[in-house]
Design a protein around this motif. Structure first.
Motif, PDB file in Angstrom:
ATOM      1  N   PRO A  44       0.816  -1.212   0.000  1.00 11.21           N
ATOM      2  CA  PRO A  44       0.000   0.000   0.000  1.00 11.21           C
ATOM      3  C   PRO A  44       0.852   1.265   0.000  1.00 11.21           C
ATOM      4  N   LEU A  45       1.949   1.214   0.758  1.00 11.67           N
ATOM      5  CA  LEU A  45       2.852   2.361   0.831  1.00 11.67           C
ATOM      6  C   LEU A  45       3.372   2.721  -0.547  1.00 11.67           C
ATOM      7  N   THR A  46       3.875   1.694  -1.262  1.00 12.80           N
ATOM      8  CA  THR A  46       4.426   1.939  -2.589  1.00 12.80           C
ATOM      9  C   THR A  46       3.352   2.433  -3.534  1.00 12.80           C
ATOM     10  N   GLU A  47       2.195   1.810  -3.464  1.00 17.57           N
ATOM     11  CA  GLU A  47       1.151   2.146  -4.414  1.00 17.57           C
ATOM     12  C   GLU A  47       0.616   3.542  -4.166  1.00 17.57           C
ATOM     13  N   ARG A  48       0.331   3.855  -2.900  1.00 21.73           N
ATOM     14  CA  ARG A  48      -0.234   5.165  -2.597  1.00 21.73           C
ATOM     15  C   ARG A  48       0.790   6.278  -2.758  1.00 21.73           C
ATOM     16  N   ALA A  49       1.994   6.046  -2.235  1.00 19.60           N
ATOM     17  CA  ALA A  49       2.965   7.132  -2.207  1.00 19.60           C
ATOM     18  C   ALA A  49       3.688   7.297  -3.530  1.00 19.60           C
ATOM     19  N   LEU A  50       3.603   6.308  -4.369  1.00 25.18           N
ATOM     20  CA  LEU A  50       4.451   6.363  -5.545  1.00 25.18           C
ATOM     21  C   LEU A  50       3.727   6.092  -6.848  1.00 25.18           C
ATOM     22  N   LEU A  51       3.256   4.862  -6.998  1.00 23.97           N
ATOM     23  CA  LEU A  51       2.778   4.448  -8.307  1.00 23.97           C
ATOM     24  C   LEU A  51       1.533   5.201  -8.741  1.00 23.97           C
ATOM     25  N   VAL A  70     -16.897  -1.166 -11.670  1.00 22.17           N
ATOM     26  CA  VAL A  70     -15.816  -1.790 -10.914  1.00 22.17           C
ATOM     27  C   VAL A  70     -14.881  -0.711 -10.371  1.00 22.17           C
ATOM     28  N   ASP A  71     -14.507  -0.841  -9.093  1.00 24.21           N
ATOM     29  CA  ASP A  71     -13.548   0.095  -8.520  1.00 24.21           C
ATOM     30  C   ASP A  71     -12.157  -0.340  -8.966  1.00 24.21           C
ATOM     31  N   VAL A  72     -11.719   0.234 -10.076  1.00 24.79           N
ATOM     32  CA  VAL A  72     -10.484  -0.228 -10.707  1.00 24.79           C
ATOM     33  C   VAL A  72      -9.273  -0.013  -9.807  1.00 24.79           C
ATOM     34  N   SER A  73      -9.247   1.097  -9.080  1.00 26.32           N
ATOM     35  CA  SER A  73      -8.045   1.336  -8.276  1.00 26.32           C
ATOM     36  C   SER A  73      -7.946   0.322  -7.145  1.00 26.32           C
ATOM     37  N   LYS A  74      -9.107  -0.190  -6.670  1.00 22.44           N
ATOM     38  CA  LYS A  74      -9.039  -1.241  -5.646  1.00 22.44           C
ATOM     39  C   LYS A  74      -8.477  -2.521  -6.244  1.00 22.44           C
ATOM     40  N   VAL A  75      -8.877  -2.810  -7.465  1.00 21.66           N
ATOM     41  CA  VAL A  75      -8.370  -4.010  -8.128  1.00 21.66           C
ATOM     42  C   VAL A  75      -6.860  -3.889  -8.325  1.00 21.66           C
ATOM     43  N   TYR A  76      -6.434  -2.699  -8.736  1.00 26.04           N
ATOM     44  CA  TYR A  76      -4.988  -2.483  -8.915  1.00 26.04           C
ATOM     45  C   TYR A  76      -4.260  -2.707  -7.598  1.00 26.04           C
ATOM     46  N   MET A  77      -4.811  -2.108  -6.546  1.00 19.00           N
ATOM     47  CA  MET A  77      -4.196  -2.230  -5.231  1.00 19.00           C
ATOM     48  C   MET A  77      -4.072  -3.693  -4.838  1.00 19.00           C
ATOM     49  N   GLY A  78      -5.175  -4.425  -5.014  1.00 22.97           N
ATOM     50  CA  GLY A  78      -5.184  -5.842  -4.657  1.00 22.97           C
ATOM     51  C   GLY A  78      -4.173  -6.650  -5.454  1.00 22.97           C
ATOM     52  N   ALA A  79      -4.170  -6.425  -6.760  1.00 22.34           N
ATOM     53  CA  ALA A  79      -3.257  -7.191  -7.605  1.00 22.34           C
ATOM     54  C   ALA A  79      -1.810  -6.866  -7.269  1.00 22.34           C
TER      55      ALA A  79
END
Lengths: 330, 298, 436
Positions: free
Chosen positions: B84-91, B191-200
Motif C-alpha cells: 500500500p505504501l508503494t502504491e499510494r505514495a508512488l505508483l 468496478v472500482d479499478v483502483s481497488k483491483v490495482y491495489m489488490g493485484a
C-alpha cells in the motif's frame, strides 16, 4: 486543407535573407555552441571537462533514443549499440593500429549501424512494452556474448591507448581538453543534424506516428519505414557515442551493454523530453553531475539519492526539461 | 537413466523456484501493466523479513516447524506494509503514463530499496537455517536431494493452482480479468479499478516476498541478492508472455530444463542457455508463448 | 514564466555551490594528507570484501592519527601530518570508477588513492591514474595482468596477485599427500573464476601429472542457486573438487551442498574462502581445505604487530579480521612508510605523487600478514607468503578454526620478475624456492 501559409517553405535562400533559412540558422547555432563550450572547457578544471565529455558522449546515445521516442517507441536496449561502437573503436585501435579519434568515432557509428540494421525490420513491427523488451533482450544477449568471448577481453574488458588527431600525437597535458573538443564537436554537429531531421518531412511523420499511426498510414506515410530508419539513425548515434566515450575512458567492458546502462540513457531522454535537442545534452550533464556528487556526498547511500532524484524528475517534469523553454506552436 | 532422471528432477526443482519467484512479476504486469524492475528488491525484502521473523521465532524457542509459518508471515507482512505504501505514495502518480516511464519509476524504486534494506538490516549476512533441514533428504540412486527442494515444488504447484483458481473461479478473480481486458469498460460497469490495482499489486508483492522468504534458507541473505533474480525473472516472464500465469509456468519449466540439460551435458553453455531460449522465443513469438493477441485500439 | 525563472535560479544556486566546493577543496589541502579509499560499499562484494576493508581503514586512520600503531609505524598521522580519508563506493561499473577516480584527484584533491577489489575496475583505473600522473595504490584485486601486461610509474599493488592462491592450494594437496587422481571444478563464469580454474588446472598438470579433470561447472556470477551444479558434481564425483567461489555465492553453495553430502563424497578445496568462516560457523563442514589469498585471519603469523591489529579490529567490530581488512592494513602501512620515507627525503613537506612513487618502489615492510616485498612489476607489484589450512568447527570456542596450516613462502608460489604467471606455471614453476 489548410491555407497556403501552412505549406512548408523549402530550405534554401528564402525571402528574408540567408539567416531565415533553417539550415543556416542551425549551422550558426551549432558553431556558436561549439565556440562557447570550447571556451568553457579551456578554463574548467580537468574533472569537469571529463564530466562534460562523458555527458556529451552519453548524450549522443540519448539523442538517438529521443528520435525514436518522437515516434512513440522507447528502446530499452541502446546499450547494445553503445557497446558495439565502443568495442569496434577499441578493437580497431588495438588490432588494426588505426588511431585517429575522428575516424574511430565514425567507425564506431558505422559498426553499430551494420550490426543493428538487420534487426530494424523486425523491431519496427512492435510498439510499447514489447519494443522495449525486445531491445532489452537483444542488449542482454550482446552482454552475454561479450562476457563469454575471451578474444574481446571477457568480463574484464580491455584498454586502449591514447588516440591521435588528424595524424598529430596528443600532448600529455591537453589530451583531456582535445578529446573534450572532439566529443563536443560531434555532439554539436549531430544535434544540429538531428534538429534538421526532426523538422524535415520524415521527422514530422515520425511525430505524427506518435499521435496516431493509422491516420499516418491512411495519409500515405509508411510508419514501418520511418521506424526502421529512426532505429538505424539511433544506432549510428549510439555507436558514435560509444566510441567517443571509450576513447575518453581508455577502457571498454561488457557492462556497456548491460540493462542498467540502457536504462540510464532512457532516463536522460525522458528527462530531456522530445521537443528540444539541446535539452538532451543538458539532461545528460545533469545526470552526470547528480551521479558524481551523490557518490561524493553519499558514499553509502548514493543509490538512494539517485533513485529519489529520478522519481522527482519523472514526477515533476512530465514533459522533460525541454518543455521548460519550448513553446508549442498551435 | 540416472542422468536423465537427475536432469529432470533438477530441471523441475529449479523451475519451481523460478516460477515462485517470477509469478508476482507477470501478475503485476498483467493487471497493472507495470513491468516492475523493483521485483527483485521485494524478493530481497521478503528474504530479509524471513530472516528476522525466523530469528525471532527461534529466540522465542518455537519449534522449527513453525519457521515455515514465520516465513509465510514475513511475506504477508511485507505485502501488507510495503505494497500500500508503494502504491499510494508512488505508483498512483504515474498511472496512465507511458508504460516505459513506469519501468523507469520501478528502476528508481529498485535503487532506493537497495539502500533502504542496507540501512535497516546492515551489510552483515543473515542465515535462516532451521527450515532447510525440516524435510530431511530424498535419495534416488546415487543422488541425494534435500527434501526442502521438493517442498518448493509442492509450494509452486499450490501457488500456481491457487492463483489460477482465484482468477478464474472466484468473483474477485473475474472482476480482475475484466480489468485486465479493459480497465475503461470495467470501470464504466461499476468496478472500482483502483481497488483491483491495489489488490493485484499487493498479491504480486506478496508472491515476490514469498519467493525471497522461501529462498532465504538456501542462501546467505546480504546486499546484492536482488540483482541475480531480476534478470532471471524477466527471462522467464518474457518467454512465457507478460501477464500469463500459464506462460510463467511453462517459461519456468523451459528455462529450468534447458539450464539443467546444459549444466549436466555442456556446462560451458550454461550462461547462454537462458539468453538463447529468450532470443529464440523473441525471434519467433516476441509476445511470448502464451500472450493473448491484443486488439489494437484506434 | 515562473518555470523559467526557477530554472535560472536553480542554475545560479548550483553554480555558487560548485564554486564554493572548488574553493573548499583547495583550502585544507596543506595540513592533512588526504587519501581516497575506494571499495565496495554496496552490491555483491560489499559484505565479503568491501565493508570489512573499509572498516579496517577507518580503524587504522583513527589509530594512525593517534600515533597508536607499534613501531616503526608509531609516528602520528603520516610523519606528523594528519591523515584524512574520503570513501567512495566501487559499485557501479568500471566506467563510473574512472570518473570517480578523476573526481578524487581533481576535485577532492586527494594525495593518494587506495582501492579496488574488482579486477575489471583495477584494469580500467590503472591507466587513468598513470595518464594523470597521480599515485594509485591497488590493494585487493587479483588479476596478474596489471603489471604483466603493462608498465606503470604511478600505480602499485601492495598485495600479491591471485596466481599464488591456486599454486599454493595444489602444493598443499601435494604436501599433505591428498589423493587427487580426478578433480572437478565449479567457478563463477567471469574473469576471476576462469583465471582461477586455469591456474588450478595447469598447476595440477605439473604437480599431479596424470590427474584427470572431470566436471567443469561455470555458473553465472550471482546465480545463488546451485542445486543443478551440485547434482552434476555428485553424479560424477572426483577425488578433489575445486572452487574459487566467494561471498554470497560461496555461502549459498556451501549451504546447499553440505546437506546433500557433497563434502563427504569429495575433498573440497576453496581458493579464497576464509571470509565466510565467521558467518557460516557450524554450517561450514569440517575438513575443507581453503586459502585466504595470503597469510590472513586465522592463518596469520604471530607477531606483536599482528596482535595489535587483531585487537584493534576485533574490539571495533566484534569479529576477527579476515582477508579483506588484512589487505587494507598492509596497504596503508606501506603507504605510511613510503610517505614518511619521502618526507624524510624532501625535508618534511607533503610528498608529491612522484616522491611517493619513488619511495614505494622496491620497498619492503612488515605487516600483520608477514613481510611484504615489492619485488615484481619493476618494483610495483608485491609478493608475500601465503598459507592454506583445513576447517574444523570448535564447539568450545563456538567458531571455525583452521588446522594443519602449511605456510608457503613468497618465492615458492609467486612467479619470478622475469616470467608471466601463466608461463611460469606451465613451465613447472622454475626458480620456486623454499617450498614445504
Amino acid at each position: 486543407m489548410g491555407t497556403p501559409s501552412s505549406v512548408p517553405v523549402p530550405a534554401g535562400v528564402a525571402p528574408g535573407g540567408l539567416f531565415a533559412s533553417p539550415g543556416v540558422r542551425h549551422a550558426a547555432a551549432a558553431l556558436g555552441a561549439f565556440a562557447l563550450l570550447a571556451l568553457v572547457g579551456s578554463f574548467a578544471p580537468k574533472w569537469l571537462t571529463f564530466l562534460l565529455t562523458m555527458a556529451a558522449g552519453n548524450g549522443l546515445v540519448s539523442l538517438g533514443i529521443v528520435g525514436l521516442m518522437r515516434g512513440g517507441v522507447v528502446p530499452f536496449g541502446q546499450g547494445m549499440v553503445f557497446a558495439i561502437g565502443g568495442y569496434a573503436a577499441a578493437l580497431i585501435y588495438n588490432r588494426l593500429g588505426f588511431t585517429d579519434a575522428i575516424g574511430l568515432a565514425l567507425a564506431g557509428g558505422i559498426a553499430a549501424v551494420l550490426i543493428a540494421a538487420p534487426f530494424a525490420p523486425l523491431l519496427s513491427r512492435y510498439r510499447g512494452i514489447f519494443f522495449a523488451m525486445l531491445t532489452l533482450a537483444l542488449s542482454m544477449v550482446t552482454y552475454g556474448l561479450l562476457m563469454k568471448l575471451e578474444t574481446f577481453g571477457g568480463s574484464d574488458g580491455f584498454n586502449l591507448g591514447r588516440p591521435t588527431l588528424l595524424g598529430q600525437k596528443l600532448p600529455d597535458d591537453r589530451v583531456g581538453f582535445i578529446l573534450f573538443l572532439v566529443t563536443v564537436g560531434f555532439a554539436v554537429v549531430m544535434a544540429a543534424l538531428a534538429r534538421i531531421y526532426f523538422d524535415s518531412t520524415r521527422g514530422l511523420v515520425t511525430l505524427a506516428t506518435r499521435e496516431n499511426e493509422l491516420r499516418v498510414e491512411y495519409l500515405g506515410g509508411s510508419v514501418r519505414q520511418a521506424m526502421a530508419i529512426n532505429f538505424v539513425l539511433a544506432a549510428f548515434c549510439g555507436g558514435l557515442g560509444g566510441a567517443l566515450v571509450v576513447m575518453a575512458l581508455g577502457h571498454i567492458e561488457p557492462t556497456f551493454s548491460f540493462w542498467t546502462t540502457s536504462g540510464e540513457f532512457v532516463f536522460v531522454a525522458i528527462l530531456a523530453g522530445w521537443h528540444s535537442v539541446v535539452a538532451v545534452f543538458v539532461a545528460s550533464t545533469v545526470l552526470e553531475v547528480v551521479r558524481s556528487f551523490s557518490s561524493s556526498y553519499f558514499p553509502n547511500t548514493w543509490q538512494l539519492a539517485l533513485g529519489v532524484f529520478l522519481l522527482l524528475v519523472i514526477r515533476f517534469l512530465p514533459k522533460g526539461i525541454g518543455s521548460l523553454w519550448h513553446r508549442e506552436r498551435r | 537413466m540416472q542422468t536423465a532422471v537427475t536432469i529432470l528432477i533438477d530441471g523441475l526443482t529449479y523451475a519451481s523456484w523460478l516460477f515462485i519467484v517470477a509469478l508476482g512479476l507477470t501478475l503485476v504486469f498483467g493487471v497493472l501493466k507495470i513491468l516492475n524492475i523493483a521485483h527483485g528488491s521485494f524478493y530481497a525484502l521478503g528474504a530479509y523479513a524471513a530472516a528476522s521473523f525466523v530469528g525471532w521465532a527461534a529466540a522465542l524457542k518455537w519449534a522449527p516447524a513453525f519457521s515455515i509459518v514465520a516465513m509465510m508471515l514475513a511475506a504477508v507482512v511485507v505485502a501488507v506494509v510495503v505494497a500500500p505504501l508503494t502504491e499510494r505514495a508512488l505508483l498512483r502518480f504515474f498511472y496512465g503514463r507511458d508504460e516505459v516511464l513506469l519501468v523507469l519509476v520501478t528502476y528508481a524504486l529498485f535503487l532506493i530499496m537497495e539502500d533502504v534494506t542496507k540501512l535497516v538490516w546492515g551489510a552483515n549476512p543473515y542465515y535462516v537455517s532451521e527450515p532447510y533441514a525440516l524435510f530431511g533428504n530424498v535419495s534416488f540412486g546415487r543422488q541425494t536431494w534435500v527434501g526442502y527442494d521438493f517442498a518448493l515444488v509442492a509450494l509452486a504447484v499450490v501457488i500456481g493452482v491457487a492463483v489460477w483458481w482465484v482468477l478464474n473461479r472466484t468473483r474477485v478473480g473475474k472482476v480482475t480479468l475484466a480489468v485486465i481486458h479493459s480497465a475503461e469498460v470495467a470501470s464504466s460497469m461499476g468496478v472500482d479499478v483502483s481497488k483491483v490495482y491495489m489488490g493485484a499489486f499487493s498479491v504480486g508483492i506478496f508472491l515476490a516476498a514469498l519467493g525471497g522468504a522461501f529462498t532465504a534458507p538456501m542462501i546467505s541473505v546480504q546486499p546484492g541478492v536482488s540483482v541475480g533474480v531480476i534478470i532471471v525473472s524477466f527471462a522467464v516472464v518474457i518467454i512465457g508472455g507478460l501477464g500469463s500465469i500459464q506462460g510463467a509456468a511453462i517459461g519456468a519449466l523451459i528455462v529450468g530444463l534447458a539450464r539443467s540439460f546444459a549444466v549436466h551435458v555442456a556446462p560451458v553453455a550454461e550462461l547462454f542457455s537462458i539468453y538463447v531460449v529468450m532470443a529464440v522465443v523473441l525471434m519467433f513469438r516476441p509476445e511470448g508463448l502464451f500472450q493473448r493477441t491484443q486488439a489494437r485500439r484506434i | 514564466m515562473t518555470k523559467r525563472t526557477s530554472a535560472g535560479a536553480a542554475a545560479q544556486r548550483s553554480a555558487l555551490a560548485l564554486a564554493a566546493l572548488l574553493a573548499a577543496g583547495g583550502a585544507s589541502a596543506q595540513e592533512t594528507f588526504k587519501v581516497g579509499i575506494v571499495s565496495f560499499l554496496s552490491g555483491q562484494a560489499a559484505e565479503s570484501f568491501g565493508i570489512p576493508a573499509v572498516n579496517g581503514a577507518k580503524a587504522l586512520v583513527d589509530a594512525f592519527n593517534k600515533g597508536a600503531a607499534p613501531a616503526p609505524y608509531n609516528k602520528a598521522g603520516f610523519g606528523g601530518m594528519k591523515l584524512e580519508a574520503v570513501y567512495v563506493d566501487e559499485n557501479g561499473g568500471a566506467t563510473k570508477q574512472v570518473q570517480e577516480l578523476k573526481n578524487l584527484y581533481d576535485r577532492e584533491k586527494v594525495d593518494a588513492v587506495v582501492g579496488y577489489v574488482g579486477s575489471g575496475d583495477c584494469l580500467a583505473v590503472a591507466p587513468a591514474a598513470e595518464e594523470m600522473k597521480k599515485f594509485l595504490l591497488l590493494y585487493d584485486c587479483g588479476t596478474p595482468r596489471i603489471f604483466e601486461d603493462g608498465k606503470y610509474e604511478y600505480v602499485f599493488r601492495t598485495a600479491a596477485h591471485a596466481t599464488m592462491d591456486n599454486v599454493a592450494l595444489v602444493r598443499y594437496l601435494k604436501a599433505k599427500n591428498v589423493k587427487a587422481e580426478t578433480f572437478n571444478m565449479i567457478n563463477q563464469d567471469y574473469a576471476w573464476g576462469q583465471d582461477s580454474k586455469k591456474d588450478f588446472t595447469w598447476s595440477m598438470e605439473k604437480l599431479y601429472p596424470g590427474a584427470k579433470p572431470g566436471e567443469d561447472q561455470l555458473p553465472k556470477f550471482g546465480a545463488g542457486q546451485y542445486g543443478t551444479e551440485i547434482s552434476a558434481l555428485m553424479a560424477k564425483p572426483a577425488d578433489v573438487t575445486h572452487s574459487s567461489l566467494w561471498g554470497g555465492d560461496l555461502q549459498a553453495f556451501v549451504l546447499q551442498a553440505a546437506p546433500r553430502g557433497l563434502f563427504q563424497r569429495t575433498q573440497v578445496v576453496f581458493s579464497a574462502a576464509d571470509h565466510v568462516l565467521p558467518g557460516l560457523g557450524e554450517k561450514m563442514p569440517n575438513g575443507v581445505i581453503l586459502g585466504a589469498r595470503g597469510a590472513y585471519g586465522l592463518m596469520s603469523p604471530k607477531s606483536a604487530l599482528n596482535d595489535w591489529w587483531w585487537d584493534l579490529y576485533s574490539k571495533a567490530y566484534g569479529v576477527y579480521p579476515v582477508q579483506a581488512p588484512y589487505r587494507m592494513v598492509q596497504a596503508l602501512l606501506g603507504l605510511k612508510l613510503a610517505a614518511e620515507k619521502a618526507m624524510a627525503a624532501n625535508g618534511g613537506k607533503k610528498p608529491t605523487h612522484e616522491q611517493l612513487a619513488a619511495a614505494l618502489k622496491d620497498l619492503e615492510w612488515e605487516s600483520p600478514a608477514g613481510r611484504i616485498r615489492m619485488a615484481l612489476g619493476n618494483g610495483h607489484q608485491a609478493v608475500q607468503d601465503t598459507a592454506i589450512g583445513r576447517t574444523r568447527y570448535d564447539a568450545a570456542k563456538k567458531m571455525v578454526v583452521l588446522d594443519d596450516i602449511v605456510r608457503f613462502p613468497a618465492d615458492c608460489v609467486n612467479p619470478p620478475p622475469t616470467m608471466k604467471s601463466e608461463d611460469w606455471i606451465k613451465a613447472g614453476f622454475p626458480g620456486a624456492k623454499g617450498c614445504p
